[in-house]
Design a protein around this motif. Structure first.
Motif, PDB file in Angstrom:
ATOM      1  N   ASP A 515       0.943  -1.275  -0.166  1.00  0.00           N
ATOM      2  CA  ASP A 515      -0.086   0.128   0.110  1.00  0.00           C
ATOM      3  C   ASP A 515       0.899   1.137   0.061  1.00  0.00           C
ATOM      4  O   ASP A 515       2.154   1.293   0.148  1.00  0.00           O
ATOM      5  N   THR A 516       0.159   2.274  -0.225  1.00  0.00           N
ATOM      6  CA  THR A 516       0.918   3.604  -0.024  1.00  0.00           C
ATOM      7  C   THR A 516       0.378   4.315   1.091  1.00  0.00           C
ATOM      8  O   THR A 516      -0.512   4.682   1.219  1.00  0.00           O
ATOM      9  N   LYS A 517       1.410   4.684   1.913  1.00  0.00           N
ATOM     10  CA  LYS A 517       1.008   5.389   3.574  1.00  0.00           C
ATOM     11  C   LYS A 517       1.568   6.796   3.030  1.00  0.00           C
ATOM     12  O   LYS A 517       2.914   7.063   2.985  1.00  0.00           O
ATOM     13  N   VAL A 518       0.643   7.686   3.271  1.00  0.00           N
ATOM     14  CA  VAL A 518       1.173   9.207   2.868  1.00  0.00           C
ATOM     15  C   VAL A 518       0.788   9.609   4.330  1.00  0.00           C
ATOM     16  O   VAL A 518      -0.227  10.059   4.995  1.00  0.00           O
ATOM     17  N   ALA A 519       1.996  10.504   4.955  1.00  0.00           N
ATOM     18  CA  ALA A 519       1.998  11.446   5.865  1.00  0.00           C
ATOM     19  C   ALA A 519       1.495  12.627   5.557  1.00  0.00           C
ATOM     20  O   ALA A 519       1.725  13.100   4.463  1.00  0.00           O
TER      21      ALA A 519
ATOM     22  N   LYS B 198       4.911   1.975   0.379  1.00  0.00           N
ATOM     23  CA  LYS B 198       5.693   3.267   0.315  1.00  0.00           C
ATOM     24  C   LYS B 198       5.053   3.969   1.251  1.00  0.00           C
ATOM     25  O   LYS B 198       4.021   4.281   1.607  1.00  0.00           O
ATOM     26  N   ASN B 199       6.122   4.680   2.016  1.00  0.00           N
ATOM     27  CA  ASN B 199       5.745   5.661   3.146  1.00  0.00           C
ATOM     28  C   ASN B 199       6.383   6.911   2.738  1.00  0.00           C
ATOM     29  O   ASN B 199       7.521   7.259   2.401  1.00  0.00           O
ATOM     30  N   ILE B 200       5.245   7.679   2.077  1.00  0.00           N
ATOM     31  CA  ILE B 200       5.491   9.205   1.690  1.00  0.00           C
ATOM     32  C   ILE B 200       5.592  10.027   2.847  1.00  0.00           C
ATOM     33  O   ILE B 200       4.396  10.454   3.302  1.00  0.00           O
ATOM     34  N   THR B 201       6.616  10.626   3.394  1.00  0.00           N
ATOM     35  CA  THR B 201       6.806  11.644   4.077  1.00  0.00           C
ATOM     36  C   THR B 201       7.236  12.990   3.294  1.00  0.00           C
ATOM     37  O   THR B 201       7.788  12.923   2.335  1.00  0.00           O
ATOM     38  N   GLU B 202       6.710  14.024   3.723  1.00  0.00           N
ATOM     39  CA  GLU B 202       7.151  15.363   3.103  1.00  0.00           C
ATOM     40  C   GLU B 202       8.778  15.789   3.421  1.00  0.00           C
ATOM     41  O   GLU B 202       9.248  15.550   4.456  1.00  0.00           O
ATOM     42  N   ILE B 204      11.019  19.045   2.204  1.00  0.00           N
ATOM     43  CA  ILE B 204      11.001  20.456   1.839  1.00  0.00           C
ATOM     44  C   ILE B 204      12.419  20.721   1.479  1.00  0.00           C
ATOM     45  O   ILE B 204      13.276  20.539   2.216  1.00  0.00           O
ATOM     46  N   SER B 208      12.752  25.808  -1.830  1.00  0.00           N
ATOM     47  CA  SER B 208      11.470  26.385  -1.761  1.00  0.00           C
ATOM     48  C   SER B 208      11.346  27.128  -0.366  1.00  0.00           C
ATOM     49  O   SER B 208      10.411  28.010  -0.242  1.00  0.00           O
ATOM     50  N   VAL B 209      12.204  27.202   0.426  1.00  0.00           N
ATOM     51  CA  VAL B 209      12.321  28.013   1.690  1.00  0.00           C
ATOM     52  C   VAL B 209      13.115  28.969   1.614  1.00  0.00           C
ATOM     53  O   VAL B 209      13.066  30.092   2.137  1.00  0.00           O
ATOM     54  N   ALA B 211      13.526  31.293  -0.607  1.00  0.00           N
ATOM     55  CA  ALA B 211      12.638  32.607  -0.790  1.00  0.00           C
ATOM     56  C   ALA B 211      12.053  33.411   0.349  1.00  0.00           C
ATOM     57  O   ALA B 211      12.155  34.625   0.501  1.00  0.00           O
ATOM     58  N   ILE B 212      11.612  32.438   1.361  1.00  0.00           N
ATOM     59  CA  ILE B 212      10.911  32.965   2.516  1.00  0.00           C
ATOM     60  C   ILE B 212      12.036  33.773   3.419  1.00  0.00           C
ATOM     61  O   ILE B 212      11.749  34.663   3.738  1.00  0.00           O
ATOM     62  N   SER B 215      13.348  36.917   2.053  1.00  0.00           N
ATOM     63  CA  SER B 215      12.120  37.995   2.369  1.00  0.00           C
ATOM     64  C   SER B 215      12.252  38.360   3.734  1.00  0.00           C
ATOM     65  O   SER B 215      11.665  39.455   4.081  1.00  0.00           O
TER      66      SER B 215
END
Lengths: 543, 217
Positions: A515-519, B198-202, B204, B208-209, B211-212, B215
């Motif tokens: 599965d795909t687990k998305v945080a 799949k574990n998708i974690t963010e 960054i 992308s930061v 520019a912030i 500013s």
């Protein structure tokens, strides 16, 4: 060799191919020419119509800035002046006729061609009942005159127009072709005279001539070479040639590529559609992408073509990119009513396309696009997920372009039903594809619940034999493995990938599921808020 | 021959020349060549269908059927759909095109057993003239098997390939680098590598930061 001669040499000696219309060579004394009747009517009506002073002044000013090549003022007259006066004087009636305007502007023939471009466009857009057959022909002739002027010149013509107008010319040219192709198939509502007129003029708005114009603009501008060099970081002017260096030719060339994308899509030729753009790197912003309407048209047709080709991942990427772009820039258009309406409609169509693609190929997309989708399309998506074909059909009908037939109808034999055929074909291809996959969402919903699952058990859930289930599982795998664009400018290239949410494999009699687990994502949201806040602060400081 | 033709044909497909019906004969012969010599040129074949679309009186059902069958040999690519979108609906119902559509449906739904029996039932179908047709389909079968299975019973595999002999099946197995096990199964691949949760974690990115941060100075 000039451009018109060129096409004449190639095609004149082939009778069935004589359907090419030669620009500029038309003869006013032709029998059955709708012009003669028009000429009379025009003369008649012109006597009773007095052009208001404000219109006269506008026309003279418009003419002046065009001849002075004052781009900013042309843009103002084109975008604001013309539309403001339209709302005031010609909301539902046409602008003054050619015979009235020509003397005012001292019979400036170039200005008249440009004026008539706007005149007929306005007739198409605003006049109840649409243009008459004669007006359709007239407008066609006018485009011929315009393209003749541009393409048949020995050296680049000294004319510059705002990008927006150039885009509108190409866009409108194809729109009127599309409109005519559909119009001529609607035989039921036509008088005998109209049918006679259509029959006598088979070359009018012929698909070959439309293609010819677009290809000629592409060739004349060397736009493909320019784009190639541009993508590889070079200076496009080095390969642009005498004509292509001029903004008029360059932009018309570029817009013609998008025109070809659209035209081929309307004919169901998705391969050629995408191929027309093979030198455009539309995943990256460029100096060519300054006209929003052009950007949106491009992405809409590319997204649609990908969906039809079962390249869902590419379709989803393309559509969500442009939807995000619209979401962020929408306020820019809010003061241009017509453009805004048009963009809103395409926006809804693209959300519908996206919703279909995501039902067939669930995957993660941008959070803000996703939340709009959840808000507005969740019900429809649920119904499609459950396998309701009628919902797929309704969504397709709403979101698809107006397909058309490239050949004239058989005026004696045909009924109106034939005009629906091109649409019916594309719908059929799409629904048959969906039918082949209709079990997949259901299988997926079971798979989601497990990490391992015996084949026999899932077969029992699905109420089918083990063998049939295995067939379905292989179908699942086949349909979820799409060609995906990875690199280069050609949107046709790609490699097979599977990025769908739920994946699995079979080991002996056991299905293993991933599965795909998305945080939850926060960063994107905060970054956007930062920017917004920063903007507010800056505008506050400025005031 | 067909390979030599490729360049000639490519020049016929440039710009507006693509829509010149005088090229149709050459392009149709090229379709035949592709069938006889087991080569494939989608773009040229689509140009033929385009000319039929623009000139319905020149339409030829047999050529269309060959084009469609050749499109099937290029599965899992969706060439078949591209072709289908350009053929008039009424033509799709006519034989032999309609028969090819049935075959396509079976392949697209991975209904391989039924595909092979349908093919056998209809010996006069045009595939006689299409060199290497069955093997091209077997390649597609192997493509699907390779992405679906980590181990598959060998007799099942034989079936999917169109009831080929043990020896033939073994040839396909070795061609794809699979291994036959003693227990009657064929080991395809360790799919755990390709198919995993799949574990998708963010993440960054600095960009992308940046520019912030700039500013905020």
């Amino acid at each position: 060799m000039s451009w018109a001669l060129d096409s004449e040499d190639v095609y004149n000696n082939s009778p069935q191919y004589g359907s090419y219309y030669m620009y500029g060579d038309y003869d006013m004394s032709h029998t059955g020419d709708p012009r003669q009747d028009m000429e009379y009517e025009r003369h008649y009506s012109s006597q009773s119509y007095i052009v208001p002073e404000v219109i006269k002044n506008f026309l003279l000013y418009f003419q002046k800035v065009i001849n002075q090549q004052d781009l900013i003022e042309i843009q103002n007259s084109y975008e604001d002046g013309f539309n403001t006066l339209t709302d005031r004087f010609f909301k539902n009636s046409p602008w003054p006729e050619e015979s009235v305007v020509a003397p005012i502007v001292g019979n400036d023939s170039r200005f008249m061609v440009l004026y008539k471009e706007l005149y007929y466009r306005h007739v198409y857009a605003r006049i109840q009942g649409g243009p008459s057959v004669a007006q359709r022909f007239e407008s066609y002739y006018n485009y011929c005159d315009l393209f003749n002027y541009i393409l048949n010149a020995d050296e680049p013509v000294s004319l510059e127009l705002p990008d927006q107008w150039l885009w509108d010319i190409v866009d409108e040219f194809i729109y009127q072709f599309q409109n005519f192709s559909i119009f001529r198939h609607k035989l039921g509502k036509k008088t005998e005279d109209e049918i006679e007129l259509l029959k006598d003029n088979p070359k009018m708005w012929n698909v070959h001539s439309v293609l010819n114009v677009l290809h000629s603009l592409v060739d004349k501008s060397n736009i493909n070479k320019q784009l190639e060099v541009y993508t590889s970081g070079g200076n496009p002017d080095s390969v642009a040639g005498e004509f292509g260096q001029h903004s008029l030719y360059k932009m018309l060339g570029y817009f013609s590529l998008v025109g070809l994308l659209r035209l081929h899509s309307l004919l169901g030729d998705y391969y050629q559609a995408l191929k027309a753009l093979e030198n455009i790197d539309f995943n990256k912003k460029s100096l060519y992408s300054r006209v929003p309407a052009c950007q949106i048209t491009t992405f809409y047709f590319v997204g649609f073509a990908y969906m039809m080709m079962r390249r869902y991942q590419d379709a989803i990427r393309t559509l969500s990119n442009i939807l995000l772009y619209i979401q962020r820039t929408k306020t820019m258009f809010s003061n241009k009513t017509q453009l805004y309406d048009q963009i809103s409609k395409t926006n809804d169509q693209m959300y519908t396309l996206l919703s279909m693609c995501l039902v067939l190929y669930p995957m993660r997309i941008d959070e803000s696009v996703h939340s709009h989708l959840r808000e507005k399309y969740q019900d429809k998506m649920n119904r499609m997920q459950k396998g309701e074909m009628s919902e797929f059909e309704a969504s397709f009908a709403f979101a698809c372009p107006k397909f058309l037939s490239p050949v004239p109808p058989n005026y004696e034999l045909e009924t109106t039903a034939k005009s629906k055929e091109p649409y019916a074909l594309q719908l059929k291809v799409f629904t048959e594809e969906v039918m082949q996959q209709i079990q997949i969402p259901i299988i997926r919903s079971y798979l989601k619940l497990y990490t391992t699952l015996p084949i026999a058990k899932l077969a029992a859930f699905m109420d089918m034999s083990d063998d049939d289930l295995v067939t379905q599982l292989m179908c699942f795998k086949h349909k979820m493995k799409n060609l995906v664009w990875t690199k280069g400018t050609s949107g046709l290239d790609g490699e097979f990938q599977s990025a769908s949410e739920v994946d699995f494999y079979i080991d002996k009699d056991m299905i293993h599921i991933a599965d795909t687990k998305v945080a939850r994502r926060y960063g994107d949201f905060f970054i956007r808020q930062f920017h917004k806040f920063d903007e507010i602060m800056r505008s506050l400081k400025a005031t | 021959m067909a390979e030599a033709m490729r360049a000639t044909v490519a020049s016929l497909l440039k710009g507006i020349e693509r829509y010149n019906p005088e090229n149709l004969n050459t392009l149709e012969r090229y379709v035949d060549m592709q069938a006889n010599e087991n080569t494939y040129d989608l773009e040229a074949n689509l140009a033929v269908l385009k000319l039929y679309q623009f000139n319905p009186n020149l339409y030829q059902a047999t050529v269309t059927a060959v084009i469609l069958l050749k499109a099937l040999t290029n599965l899992p690519h969706s060439d078949f759909i591209l072709c289908k979108c350009m053929i008039e609906p009424s033509r799709l119902m006519e034989e032999p095109v309609s028969k090819v559509l049935t075959l396509a449906e079976l392949l697209e739904t991975a209904n391989f057993n039924l595909f092979w029996t349908t093919l056998l039932k209809d010996p006069d179908l045009l595939i006689e003239g299409i060199v290497g047709f069955e093997d091209s389909i077997r390649k597609f079968v192997c493509h699907v098997v390779a992405s679906t299975y980590s181990t598959i019973r060998k007799d099942k595999l034989r079936q999917l390939l169109g009831n080929v002999t043990e020896a033939q099946a073994s040839q396909w197995v070795s061609k794809y680098g699979w291994t036959e096990q003693l227990d009657g199964y064929v080991f395809i691949a360790n799919q755990e590598e390709n198919v995993k949760t799949k574990n998708i974690t963010e993440k960054i990115s600095f960009d992308s930061v940046a520019a912030i941060m700039a500013s905020g100075r």
